[in-house]
Design an enzyme around this catalytic site. Structure first.
Site, PDB file in Angstrom:
ATOM      1  N   TRP A  49       0.825  -1.209   0.000  1.00 56.55           N
ATOM      2  CA  TRP A  49       0.000   0.000   0.000  1.00 56.55           C
ATOM      3  C   TRP A  49       0.857   1.255   0.000  1.00 56.55           C
ATOM      4  O   TRP A  49       0.499   2.255  -0.638  1.00 56.55           O
ATOM      5  CB  TRP A  49      -0.979  -0.021   1.175  1.00 56.55           C
ATOM      6  CG  TRP A  49      -1.972  -1.115   1.009  1.00 56.55           C
ATOM      7  CD1 TRP A  49      -2.097  -2.261   1.747  1.00 56.55           C
ATOM      8  CD2 TRP A  49      -2.978  -1.216  -0.019  1.00 56.55           C
ATOM      9  NE1 TRP A  49      -3.111  -3.056   1.252  1.00 56.55           N
ATOM     10  CE2 TRP A  49      -3.666  -2.442   0.175  1.00 56.55           C
ATOM     11  CE3 TRP A  49      -3.356  -0.388  -1.074  1.00 56.55           C
ATOM     12  CZ2 TRP A  49      -4.708  -2.852  -0.662  1.00 56.55           C
ATOM     13  CZ3 TRP A  49      -4.395  -0.797  -1.912  1.00 56.55           C
ATOM     14  CH2 TRP A  49      -5.061  -2.016  -1.685  1.00 56.55           C
TER      15      TRP A  49
ATOM     16  N   ASP B  73      -1.760   6.456   6.583  1.00 53.51           N
ATOM     17  CA  ASP B  73      -2.840   5.569   6.158  1.00 53.51           C
ATOM     18  C   ASP B  73      -3.073   4.561   7.281  1.00 53.51           C
ATOM     19  O   ASP B  73      -2.312   3.619   7.461  1.00 53.51           O
ATOM     20  CB  ASP B  73      -2.437   4.859   4.869  1.00 53.51           C
ATOM     21  CG  ASP B  73      -3.478   3.858   4.370  1.00 53.51           C
ATOM     22  OD1 ASP B  73      -4.500   3.664   5.061  1.00 53.51           O
ATOM     23  OD2 ASP B  73      -3.245   3.258   3.308  1.00 53.51           O
TER      24      ASP B  73
ATOM     25  N   LYS C 220     -12.532  -2.082   7.349  1.00 54.46           N
ATOM     26  CA  LYS C 220     -11.750  -3.021   8.150  1.00 54.46           C
ATOM     27  C   LYS C 220     -12.148  -2.946   9.628  1.00 54.46           C
ATOM     28  O   LYS C 220     -12.596  -3.918  10.200  1.00 54.46           O
ATOM     29  CB  LYS C 220     -10.259  -2.747   7.958  1.00 54.46           C
ATOM     30  CG  LYS C 220      -9.831  -2.866   6.488  1.00 54.46           C
ATOM     31  CD  LYS C 220      -8.375  -2.508   6.281  1.00 54.46           C
ATOM     32  CE  LYS C 220      -8.030  -2.463   4.798  1.00 54.46           C
ATOM     33  NZ  LYS C 220      -8.119  -3.778   4.143  1.00 54.46           N
TER      34      LYS C 220
END
Length: 359
Positions: A102, A171, A195
């Site tokens: 990511w 993030d 999530k």
């Protein structure tokens, strides 16, 4: 049909109590005669939901008045572009720490907008660890430092932050609300909801107010952090039902005792699973023990020819979505806030039985 233990990395399991409450309010929210999905986003009813979500999140994370809480659309991947588009204005570059898939994707998108200085990378170590912060090549004249403290695919997590005067942009898609953090150490936090917060469709952004001034008037209005803040995240119709469910998750988390209480549970869950993996000659975890994720636990079978059988039998046992990401293979158990300890115990019991039969 009985519910299974869902180890998906996202969209992930939601607390059963939240799902039941949403079910009970599906046709008629608090006597309004309509579902949240049907009501106007500018109605008093939805405005109260939005205000509640912001207030609960602010309490859970102890967010000061120096920050704006935004609910935006497009997924965290859209933020990979939206962040440099907003925050690089007036600067020549941005710094990025590369610790996994990511981070790498964020770097790729940022390069479309500015010069990117990759201050450190663990790519040569197959993203199994985190670079030594003392060796980072930081440029203190850059716009910000971006990092991803938990890499969902690789299962790498870190809690300390580099020493820098740069605004830190993080993030936190996989870790938000799972552990205590000091929001004041960040310039901006963003997290996809699917999530630890709710269903896919909304991204939480917590932006320090002084950074809002960097948003250029040339930006599309729905991309401007300053414009989003000025319009209370409602430049256009926001993802109303996703925000409503996020508020229910925040309410559930408060009832558990808040972030501090859920962190203790998460520590116990992760320790139980890692302890079992480490005690086994059949399973292994590829991550540096100092940087193992509490949320995403990858593991490898000694004989990868058994992978397909492991997945099939685990699904038959009510343990779903344990296959590792397609880019790395193996297995991965995502044990976010909504995964109870009973689910982790069930997984360990299955893994032990599978090893006894096939090891």
């Amino acid at each position: 049909m009985s519910r299974v233990y869902n180890f998906c990395s996202g969209p992930a399991a939601l607390p059963e109590a939240v799902l039941k409450k949403a079910q009970s309010e599906m046709l008629d929210w608090h006597g309004a005669g309509v579902s949240v999905m049907e009501m106007s986003h500018r109605s008093d009813e939805f405005m109260s939901i939005l205000a509640s979500a912001k207030a609960r999140l602010s309490r859970l994370l102890n967010v000061s008045d120096d920050y704006e809480i935004l609910f935006v659309q497009g997924g965290a991947s859209t933020l990979f572009s939206q962040i440099p588009a907003n925050l690089v204005n007036g600067f020549d570059s941005a710094c990025y720490l590369d610790t996994g898939a990511w981070s790498s994707k964020a770097i790729k998108e940022a390069k479309r907008y500015t010069k990117v200085n990759v201050v450190g990378s663990s790519k040569e170590q197959n993203y199994s660890t985190v670079p030594d912060f003392s060796s980072l090549n930081l440029d203190e004249s850059a716009a910000y430092l971006h990092l991803c403290p938990n890499e969902t695919i690789g299962g790498v997590e870190f809690s300390d932050l580099p020493e820098t005067q740069l605004p830190i942009v993080a993030d936190l898609s996989s870790t938000i609300l799972s552990r205590k953090i000091d929001v004041s150490k960040y310039g901006m936090i963003y997290a996809g909801a699917q999530k630890n917060v709710g269903p896919a469709g909304v991204v939480i952004c917590i932006v320090r107010k002084d950074l809002l001034a960097r948003s250029s008037d040339d930006l599309p209005s729905v991309w401007s952090f300053a414009n989003l803040a000025a319009n209370d995240s409602m430049i256009n119709t926001p993802p109303t039902f996703a925000i409503y469910l996020a508020d229910l998750v925040f309410e559930w988390l408060e009832a558990q005792g808040g972030v501090e209480a859920i962190e203790e549970i998460n520590i116990r869950k992760a320790k139980a699973l890692y302890d079992f993996i480490d005690s086994s000659a059949f399973y292994s975890n590829p991550v540096d023990p100092a940087f193992r994720s509490r949320m995403n636990v990858p593991f490898i079978l000694a004989d990868d020819s058994l992978d397909a059988l492991f997945i099939r039998e685990s699904e038959e046992a009510g343990l779903r979505t344990l296959a590792g990401h397609r880019s790395v293979g193996g297995m991965r158990a995502s044990i976010y806030n909504a995964m109870p300890m009973e689910g982790v115990v069930a997984l360990i019991d299955f893994m032990r039985d599978f090893e006894e039969r096939h090891g």
